[in-house]
Each structure stands twice: as structure tokens, then as C-alpha cells.
Scaffold this active site. Structure first.
Site, PDB file in Angstrom:
ATOM      1  N   ASP A   6      13.379  54.297  50.003  1.00 10.63           N
ATOM      2  CA  ASP A   6      13.340  55.664  49.480  1.00 10.63           C
ATOM      3  C   ASP A   6      14.726  56.311  49.523  1.00 10.63           C
ATOM      4  O   ASP A   6      15.103  57.062  48.632  1.00 10.63           O
ATOM      5  CB  ASP A   6      12.370  56.522  50.287  1.00 10.63           C
ATOM      6  N   ASP A  54      16.618  58.117  46.515  1.00 10.65           N
ATOM      7  CA  ASP A  54      17.070  59.509  46.594  1.00 10.65           C
ATOM      8  C   ASP A  54      18.550  59.609  46.242  1.00 10.65           C
ATOM      9  O   ASP A  54      18.980  60.554  45.588  1.00 10.65           O
ATOM     10  CB  ASP A  54      16.831  60.071  47.998  1.00 10.65           C
ATOM     11  N   LEU A  70       9.091  68.681  45.113  1.00 11.71           N
ATOM     12  CA  LEU A  70       9.847  69.555  46.019  1.00 11.71           C
ATOM     13  C   LEU A  70      11.314  69.176  45.952  1.00 11.71           C
ATOM     14  O   LEU A  70      11.644  68.000  45.789  1.00 11.71           O
ATOM     15  CB  LEU A  70       9.368  69.364  47.466  1.00 11.71           C
ATOM     16  N   GLU A  78       5.701  72.613  57.930  1.00 14.73           N
ATOM     17  CA  GLU A  78       4.590  71.642  57.913  1.00 14.73           C
ATOM     18  C   GLU A  78       5.128  70.225  57.887  1.00 14.73           C
ATOM     19  O   GLU A  78       6.206  69.985  57.343  1.00 14.73           O
ATOM     20  CB  GLU A  78       3.812  71.761  56.592  1.00 14.73           C
ATOM     21  N   LYS A 127       5.709  66.678  56.393  1.00  9.21           N
ATOM     22  CA  LYS A 127       5.702  66.129  55.030  1.00  9.21           C
ATOM     23  C   LYS A 127       5.056  64.753  55.109  1.00  9.21           C
ATOM     24  O   LYS A 127       5.676  63.774  55.523  1.00  9.21           O
ATOM     25  CB  LYS A 127       7.120  66.034  54.474  1.00  9.21           C
ATOM     26  N   ASP A 143       3.511  61.263  54.316  1.00  6.06           N
ATOM     27  CA  ASP A 143       3.921  60.227  53.388  1.00  6.06           C
ATOM     28  C   ASP A 143       2.697  59.557  52.775  1.00  6.06           C
ATOM     29  O   ASP A 143       2.234  58.517  53.228  1.00  6.06           O
ATOM     30  CB  ASP A 143       4.800  59.209  54.128  1.00  6.06           C
ATOM     31  N   GLU A 145      -2.566  65.819  50.217  1.00  6.01           N
ATOM     32  CA  GLU A 145      -2.045  64.460  50.288  1.00  6.01           C
ATOM     33  C   GLU A 145      -3.138  63.492  50.735  1.00  6.01           C
ATOM     34  O   GLU A 145      -3.795  63.717  51.749  1.00  6.01           O
ATOM     35  CB  GLU A 145      -0.886  64.455  51.303  1.00  6.01           C
ATOM     36  N   TYR A 173      -2.729  71.246  51.358  1.00  6.85           N
ATOM     37  CA  TYR A 173      -1.626  72.186  51.562  1.00  6.85           C
ATOM     38  C   TYR A 173      -1.456  73.132  50.391  1.00  6.85           C
ATOM     39  O   TYR A 173      -0.446  73.798  50.279  1.00  6.85           O
ATOM     40  CB  TYR A 173      -0.316  71.457  51.854  1.00  6.85           C
ATOM     41  N   LYS A 207      14.230  66.156  54.494  1.00  8.69           N
ATOM     42  CA  LYS A 207      13.914  64.735  54.696  1.00  8.69           C
ATOM     43  C   LYS A 207      14.644  64.231  55.932  1.00  8.69           C
ATOM     44  O   LYS A 207      15.807  64.561  56.155  1.00  8.69           O
ATOM     45  CB  LYS A 207      14.367  63.946  53.473  1.00  8.69           C
ATOM     46  N   CYS A 238      12.613  20.684  60.619  1.00 11.57           N
ATOM     47  CA  CYS A 238      12.414  21.655  61.694  1.00 11.57           C
ATOM     48  C   CYS A 238      13.644  21.703  62.608  1.00 11.57           C
ATOM     49  O   CYS A 238      14.084  20.661  63.100  1.00 11.57           O
ATOM     50  CB  CYS A 238      11.175  21.255  62.489  1.00 11.57           C
ATOM     51  N   CYS A 266      12.391  20.199  66.246  1.00 12.46           N
ATOM     52  CA  CYS A 266      11.975  18.814  66.504  1.00 12.46           C
ATOM     53  C   CYS A 266      12.478  17.852  65.437  1.00 12.46           C
ATOM     54  O   CYS A 266      12.287  16.639  65.561  1.00 12.46           O
ATOM     55  CB  CYS A 266      10.454  18.733  66.599  1.00 12.46           C
ATOM     56  N   CYS A 310       6.269  23.658  60.053  1.00 15.72           N
ATOM     57  CA  CYS A 310       6.635  22.402  60.688  1.00 15.72           C
ATOM     58  C   CYS A 310       5.304  21.706  60.938  1.00 15.72           C
ATOM     59  O   CYS A 310       4.434  22.248  61.618  1.00 15.72           O
ATOM     60  CB  CYS A 310       7.353  22.643  62.018  1.00 15.72           C
ATOM     61  N   CYS A 350       5.521  19.253  68.015  1.00 19.72           N
ATOM     62  CA  CYS A 350       6.779  20.016  68.031  1.00 19.72           C
ATOM     63  C   CYS A 350       6.823  20.913  69.277  1.00 19.72           C
ATOM     64  O   CYS A 350       5.914  21.711  69.500  1.00 19.72           O
ATOM     65  CB  CYS A 350       6.866  20.863  66.766  1.00 19.72           C
TER      66      CYS A 350
HETATM   67  S1  IVH Z   1       3.808  71.166  48.923  1.00 19.29           S
HETATM   68  C1  IVH Z   1       4.433  72.826  44.737  1.00 19.29           C
HETATM   69  N1  IVH Z   1       3.426  70.288  51.343  1.00 19.29           N
HETATM   70  O1  IVH Z   1       5.631  65.685  48.979  1.00 19.29           O
HETATM   71  C2  IVH Z   1       4.562  72.226  46.074  1.00 19.29           C
HETATM   72  N2  IVH Z   1       3.901  68.716  49.644  1.00 19.29           N
HETATM   73  O2  IVH Z   1       8.157  65.334  47.652  1.00 19.29           O
HETATM   74  C3  IVH Z   1       3.618  71.136  46.279  1.00 19.29           C
HETATM   75  N3  IVH Z   1       3.900  66.387  50.418  1.00 19.29           N
HETATM   76  O3  IVH Z   1       4.393  66.246  45.756  1.00 19.29           O
HETATM   77  C4  IVH Z   1       3.907  70.306  47.414  1.00 19.29           C
HETATM   78  N4  IVH Z   1       3.417  66.819  52.517  1.00 19.29           N
HETATM   79  O4  IVH Z   1       2.962  64.870  47.448  1.00 19.29           O
HETATM   80  C5  IVH Z   1       3.704  69.963  50.069  1.00 19.29           C
HETATM   81  N5  IVH Z   1       3.022  69.633  53.537  1.00 19.29           N
HETATM   82  C6  IVH Z   1       3.298  69.324  52.264  1.00 19.29           C
HETATM   83  C7  IVH Z   1       3.479  67.999  51.866  1.00 19.29           C
HETATM   84  C8  IVH Z   1       3.787  67.728  50.540  1.00 19.29           C
HETATM   85  C9  IVH Z   1       3.665  65.885  51.629  1.00 19.29           C
HETATM   86  C10 IVH Z   1       4.251  65.601  49.243  1.00 19.29           C
HETATM   87  C11 IVH Z   1       3.568  66.018  47.973  1.00 19.29           C
HETATM   88  C12 IVH Z   1       4.677  66.473  47.093  1.00 19.29           C
HETATM   89  C13 IVH Z   1       5.799  65.623  47.594  1.00 19.29           C
HETATM   90  C14 IVH Z   1       7.145  66.157  47.198  1.00 19.29           C
END
Ligand code: IVH
Length: 676
Positions: free
Chosen positions: A31, A35, A81, A113, A115, A117, A172, A224, A313, A407, A410, A425, A430
Site C-alpha cells: 500500500d 500511495d 479520504l 476513529e 481506520k 483495513d 467497513e 461510520y 496513515k 537438499c 542431506c 526433500c 534426511c
Molecule cells: S469515513 C466520506 N471512517 O477508508 C468519508 N472511512 O481511505 C467516508 N475507512 O473509503 C469514509 N475506517 O473504506 C471513514 N473510521 C472510518 C474508516 C474509513 C476505514 C475506509 C473507508 C474509506 C477509506 C478511505
């Protein structure tokens, strides 16, 4: 390369990676690298506005939907985001946002909050009833995954106390760490492909054609965002909407915190970074949102992302370092695993000098060569791995690494079996395999023999005291006392520990034998189903395949193992050494093993009075009549049996079961037919 060429190249790369990540759930690069490409593109587009393009991937959110699913146009776009990485970038965002609102950042209320995955999902409710579930897709059009979403345990089918109106609940879909581990364990045991990480597993599980597959995956959902399609609800703050979502029956992140002021918000985001591994699910950062909904409306959004939220991030748990050499280690099944010897590097807080390269295909696919600069990843407790090489165009590379044909331990041949990507092997003698087999046999999850770690096992092998797990049980105290580092006392405790292993249940022995593809789950299911090793070893392939949690790959492996000469000898020796090789009844599976069957008992059975024996049959759904007939399932013959019954059984061809097999009969409803 001119800026225009670079921009075109970056767009092509990003489109390719988007497709891999969003459509195939199989990313090609970490990732962090993705990015970096996206940031470079955005920076170039900002620097050279003439190269800008509204259809550029830098403007896009996610990727187009797969044709496998119906298309859903989102009532309101699902935005992404904006990201920051460094603390000062986060501070700058807070300042900028406050300025936009004409307030002081110190007085702004932020919600911080995790984030999560996973993958974003929007769920529509009409008059409180779930009508649709959709993935984000490109943000405008997503994929219809309604039936799959219905199978997620924390997505309510109806909203508690909601009667009229239309809402979309967004959040999510993810896999908790423990569920991810279980799922991959199951995949491994079934011989299916393992998932690279919880996000891929969640995406791969939700985006299934057959909702039954999704239902079998332990997906979770955290919300969320609430989109009120009728505009009829009035909330002042984001936390109020979270409270409402929670009242409707949704899970919200327990760790969510409200902070007043930029400094407190930043400190909280750092707290999350320090505690990221303590959460039950994986996070790749935190999301910071303005709490006041009127202020959110004032800030608005770009076409890509809201201005009222930002993602911080976390630094990726990946580092680059020099690959010094590639070597091969031999495991207990003989599997030859290539691994990287690295210039030591600190990754996610620990020093990494070696990292796995998984198998021959992975080395080829990643095309890593000694001398390369490579990306090393270590997340949480996961074994460090080499992700890939970093291109260094100015540097001459060594020739591609070639997997050895013999191997390293052996000298025996290394072979690839069928379609598998692993190389083995194939020399059963062995020494590296023996070492690993015995260590595994003695390990916690198997026979749990304390004091029998790697060094001790190597010593026993070196002294010629053992050459198979069965040899452990003939070790005598005198054999051990004179070994280096082992006095009388520790020799005695080792002997006692080995002695204790004799009463371990069959399931643990099955784990310890290291039968290929058989992990603890399959071992338990097999042990429960057959109760004794004797019964398991006799079972035809079709019967093995019918056991819950045992697919054709495991069944074939077990079937093969039980018939190999070496296994037969090993198991005979283990039985002679006094291992019970049976599963205690308390862990037996379904009780009705003898449903509708008539089992006649004659003579005395060890451990049972006549009444107890009959009661045991009845308790399993069977009957225990006093006379033998054509319909009798079998006759269990103990000490001093009734001659008439045995004769009648012989005449009618009713199977005669020795007393020793009675427990197995009770537990599994099956018996080993006596040899004629
Ligand atoms: S808010 C308009 N809150 O991260 C805002 N997104 O990289 C909507 N994600 O598309 C997103 N945790 O899939 C929000 N606590 C959180 C999140 C969250 C994970 C994900 C979500 C978003 C992506 C953006």
C-alpha cells in the site's frame, strides 16, 4: 522522461494497481508504494495544471465494478479520504480546516476513529428493512452484494425502532484478526489458497457469486456514516448519528474518542499508532473527523474526498534493506523453504536478519536476487517476509537465483509434487526433517513434552539415541544422564515428561505426527469421528472425505499416511510404547452414533458392568437386546462369552467385535471388521 510522459506512466501504473487491488483483491505492491505513486501523480498534476485531466485516476476513488455483480448507482457518492503521514501535515490540516471555518483550531471538536483495513460498504434500509448492500466500486457505481451482506452477523436485517424513511448506512466490512487467522488456517487445511491479509480476505469473501460462501466467512461490519436519503433526520453532531446507528443495532468502533483542540487530537492519533496491535482488527491509520455537522456542511467536499475528514496513515511495517543471500531450509515434511539472509534492519520495532521467501514460484515472481535492495515486511507477530525488490536502474544485478536441485542438508533430491508450488526433500532419512519432526511432535500444540526443545532434540539425534518420534518412548534415564548439560534431575524430568505424553489424546498425536495438511482443526475432527487410530487407519478414503472440516486434500493425505510402511511401523511402536491413540469420550462428537442399531453384548467387558455396557449402547441411540438375530448390527464379545450367541452370530454372518473395540464402536458407530 518528460513530466507528461511520467504522468501518463503513473496513470497507467495506478490503473493497473487499482484493478489488482479493487477488482481482483490481489494487490501487486505494498500500500505504501501505491500511495507514493498516487502522491507523485497528484503532485505532478498540481505542478503542471495543463496535464490535469478530470478522468485521471488521481481523481478516482476505487475502481470500476466487476461484471460479476449487478451495478448499483449510489444515491450519494461514496467518497474516499485524503491522507497525511506526518504529524505536522496533520497539524497543518487542522489549522487549514479551522481557518476555513473562521475558528481557532484549539476550540474545534474532532472525532478520532480507527481506520479499519477492510472494504467500504453501503447498506440501504427502506422503512427499517434492509433492501440493498453495495460495495464502493468507483465511488459512483458499486457492486450489488445484497445477499452477501445479509449473511454478515452484525448487519441487522431490520432497524430497531425505525419505521419509515430511507437511509444508507455505510461502514467497513472487515475480518477481525482472530477470524482472519482461523480462516487462513481453514484454507490451509483444505489445501485452498491463503489470503494475503485481512483486507484481501474480507474483500474476497464479500465479493462472492455465491452468498453461501460469504456466509461461511467470519465477516464483521463497523459503521461510520449515516446517509439520510429523505433529509428528515436532524442531528447536530457526528457522535449523535453514531449513537443512533448503535441504537438501530449496528456496531461502531469502541475505540472512537472525541477530542477538543488540534493538539489533543494529534496526541490521540499517536496513541492509536502505539496501540495499533492491541485492537482486535487491523488498522492502517486513524480517521479524524469534524464532529459538528453544520461545520461539515460548510466545509464541503472535493469530488474525491470530504474536506471535513482526514486519514492519518501509520508508517508501513515495511522497510528496505540489502539481500545478502538466498538459502533454503528444510522443514519437518521435507518442504524446502527459500529464505532471505538480510543486512539486519529494524522493522516494526524488531531486528530482522532473515525473512521468508515462501517458495520457488515466489522467488521467481518477485524476482529477487542476492545483492538487490528488497522490501521487508513485518506486521505484528507475523513472520517477516520479503515483499519484492526495489528497482535500481543504475546497478548491475546478479543473475536470477536458481532453486537448488538437491537438499542442502542431506544431498538428496529436491522434488516438486504435482501442482503444488512447494518443493520437497524426498529422503525420509534426511536429518533436517527428523529434527523438525521431533521438535514438532514434542511441541505445545502436539504432545507438549517439556524440556524437548530444538537443542535437546539435536543432541539426541547427534548421539544416535533417536531417529524417529517413536524412539523417544524407549529412552531410559541412564541414556540421558551423561549427556552434556543434562544432570540426573533434568534427565528424570525429561523421562517423566515423555511418560506423560503417553496419555495424550489421539487428536494431539495426529497433530504431532505432522501429516501433511493436517492441522489442529482437522486433527480434532478426525479424532472425534474415529475415536481410535485403528479405526482412522482402516477408514476408506470416501469415509475420510465425509468428515466435517476434512476436504479431499486432507483425506488423501491421511489415507496415504496411514498406509505407508514407515507410518505403520511408527504407529505400532507408539501403541506398544503405551500411547492410548484414542480420543476421550468427553470430546466425542454427535452422540447418536448407534441410532437404530442393535448391538448384542456377551461376556464381560473391561471397565463396564453388563448394565453399563447396555446403557452405553442405548445412550447412543441403539438397542441392546439379549438375543442375536439377522438384524443384529454386531455382537461384542468379552471375557467368557455365551457360546450360543457367538455361534448364532457366526451362522447368520453377524459381525463379531472384540471387546477392545467396544469404545470405538460407541464413539463412532463403526468397528474394524475382524480379519477372516
Ligand atoms: S469515513 C466520506 N471512517 O477508508 C468519508 N472511512 O481511505 C467516508 N475507512 O473509503 C469514509 N475506517 O473504506 C471513514 N473510521 C472510518 C474508516 C474509513 C476505514 C475506509 C473507508 C474509506 C477509506 C478511505
Amino acid at each position: 522522461m518528460t513530466p507528461a510522459e511520467r504522468v501518463a506512466w503513473l496513470r497507467g501504473e495506478l490503473a493497473r494497481h487499482n484493478e489488482a487491488y479493487f477488482v481482483r483483491d490481489a494487490p501487486l505492491i505494498p500500500d505504501a508504494d501505491y500511495d507514493a505513486l498516487a502522491r507523485e501523480l497528484r503532485a505532478l498534476e498540481a505542478q503542471y495544471p495543463e496535464l490535469g485531466d478530470d478522468s485521471s485516476v488521481s481523481m478516482a476513488v476505487g475502481a470500476p465494478s466487476s461484471p460479476l455483480f449487478g451495478a448499483v448507482t449510489h444515491a450519494e457518492p461514496m467518497l474516499s479520504l485524503d491522507n497525511v503521514f506526518a504529524v505536522d501535515e496533520l497539524g497543518a490540516w487542522a489549522q487549514r480546516t479551522a481557518r476555513g471555518l473562521g475558528v481557532d483550531a484549539d476550540s474545534l471538536t474532532f472525532v478520532v476513529e480507527p481506520k479499519i483495513d477492510g472494504l467500504a460498504c453501503s447498506i440501504t434500509y427502506v422503512d427499517g428493512v434492509l433492501t440493498q448492500g453495495a460495495t464502493r466500486g468507483d465511488g459512483r457505481v458499486g457492486e450489488d452484494v445484497t445477499e452477501n451482506v445479509r449473511t454478515i452477523h452484525d448487519v441487522p436485517a431490520t432497524l430497531e425502532g425505525f419505521s419509515s424513511g430511507r437511509v444508507e448506512v455505510r461502514g467497513e466490512v472487515y475480518l477481525a484478526k482472530a477470524d482472519f487467522k482461523d480462516l487462513n488456517g481453514r484454507q490451509r487445511e483444505l489445501g485452498a489458497k491463503e489470503f494475503a491479509n485481512p483486507r484481501n480476505a474480507a474483500a474476497g469473501s464479500l465479493r462472492q457469486k455465491d452468498p453461501k460462501v460469504t456466509a461461511a466467512r467470519p465477516l464483521s461490519f463497523l459503521t461510520y456514516q449515516l446517509v439520510d436519503l429523505d433529509g428528515a433526520m436532524v442531528f447536530a453532531r457526528y457522535v449523535d448519528t453514531l449513537a443512533r446507528l448503535s441504537a438501530w443495532g449496528f456496531a461502531t468502533a469502541r475505540e472512537t474518542v472525541v477530542e477538543v483542540g488540534g493538539a489533543a487530537m494529534i496526541a490521540r492519533s499517536t496513541w492509536f499508532e502505539e496501540h495499533r496491535h492491541d485492537l482486535s482488527y487491523e488498522i492502517d491509520g486513524v480517521v479524524i473527523k469534524i464532529d459538528d455537522l453544520a461545520r461539515r456542511a460548510a466545509l464541503g467536499s472535493t469530488s474525491r474526498a470530504p474536506r471535513w475528514a482526514i486519514a492519518r496513515k501509520f508508517p508501513p511495517e515495511e522497510r528496505t534493506t540489502r539481500l545478502l543471500a538466498i538459502e533454503v531450509s528444510i522443514g519437518r515434511t521435507g518442504r524446502a523453504t527459500p529464505y532471505a539472509v538480510l543486512e539486519p534492519v529494524l522493522v516494526a520495532g524488531s531486528r530482522v536478519a532473515m525473512a521468508t521467501l515462501h517458495n520457488q514460484d515466489q522467488v521467481a515472481l518477485k524476482d529477487v536476487r542476492p545483492g538487490d535492495l528488497v522490501i521487508v515486511r513485518k506486521a505484528g507477530e507475523v513472520i517477516p517476509e520479503v515483499v519484492g525488490a526495489v528497482a535500481e536502474p543504475a546497478r548491475a544485478r546478479q543473475p536470477a537465483w536458481v532453486f537448488p536441485s538437491s537438499c542442502p542438508e542431506c544431498g538428496g533430491p529436491l522434488e516438486r509434487v504435482g501442482e503444488e508450488s512447494d518443493t520437497y526433500c524426498v529422503n525420509p532419512a534426511c536429518p533436517a526433517q527428523l529434527l523438525q519432526q521431533i521438535i514438532h511432535f514434542a511441541s505445545r500444540g502436539a504432545l507438549d513434552i517439556e524440556g524437548l526443545g530444538e537443542q535437546r532434540v539435536a543432541q539426541l539425534l547427534g548421539e544416535g539415541l533417536v531417529s524417529d518420534v517413536a524412539d523417544l518412548f524407549s529412552l531410559r534415564r541412564q541414556d540421558l544422564e551423561n549427556l552434556e548439560g543434562l544432570g540426573e534431575l533434568s534427565a528424570t524430568s525429561l523421562i517423566n515428561a515423555i511418560d506423560g505424553a503417553r496419555s495424550m489424546p489421539l487428536s494431539r498425536v495426529l497433530v504431532g505426527l505432522g501429516i501433511r495438511h493436517v492441522g489442529p482443526v482437522a486433527a480434532r475432527e478426525l479424532a472425534r469421528a474415529f475415536a481410535t487410530y485403528g479405526a482412522l487407519a482402516q477408514a476408506p478414503l470416501e469415509q475420510l472425505e465425509r468428515i466435517d472440516g476434512v476436504g479431499p486434500v486432507i483425506a488423501a493425505s491421511v489415507h496415504r499416511y496411514c498406509r505407508e510402511d514407515e507410518s505403520i511401523e511408527r504407529m505400532t511402536r507408539l501403541a506398544e510404547a503405551g500411547l492410548t491413540l484414542s480420543e476421550p469420550e468427553s470430546s466425542a462428537g454427535p452422540e447418536d452414533t448407534l441410532a437404530g442399531r442393535a448391538v448384542v453384548v456377551t461376556g464381560t467387558l473391561e471397565g463396564f458392568t453388563r448394565d453399563e455396557a447396555e446403557a452405553a449402547v442405548v445412550a447412543r441411540g441403539g438397542t441392546s437386546p439379549g438375543a442375536v438375530s439377522k438384524k443384529t448390527y454386531c455382537v461384542v464379545v468379552g471375557e467368557a462369552p455365551g457360546v450360543a450367541k457367538v455361534t448364532k452370530a457366526r451362522d447368520l454372518g453377524v459381525p463379531i467385535v472384540p471387546a477392545a473395540a467396544f469404545r470405538q464402536l460407541l464413539e463412532t458407530g463403526t468397528f474394524v471388521a475382524p480379519s477372516p
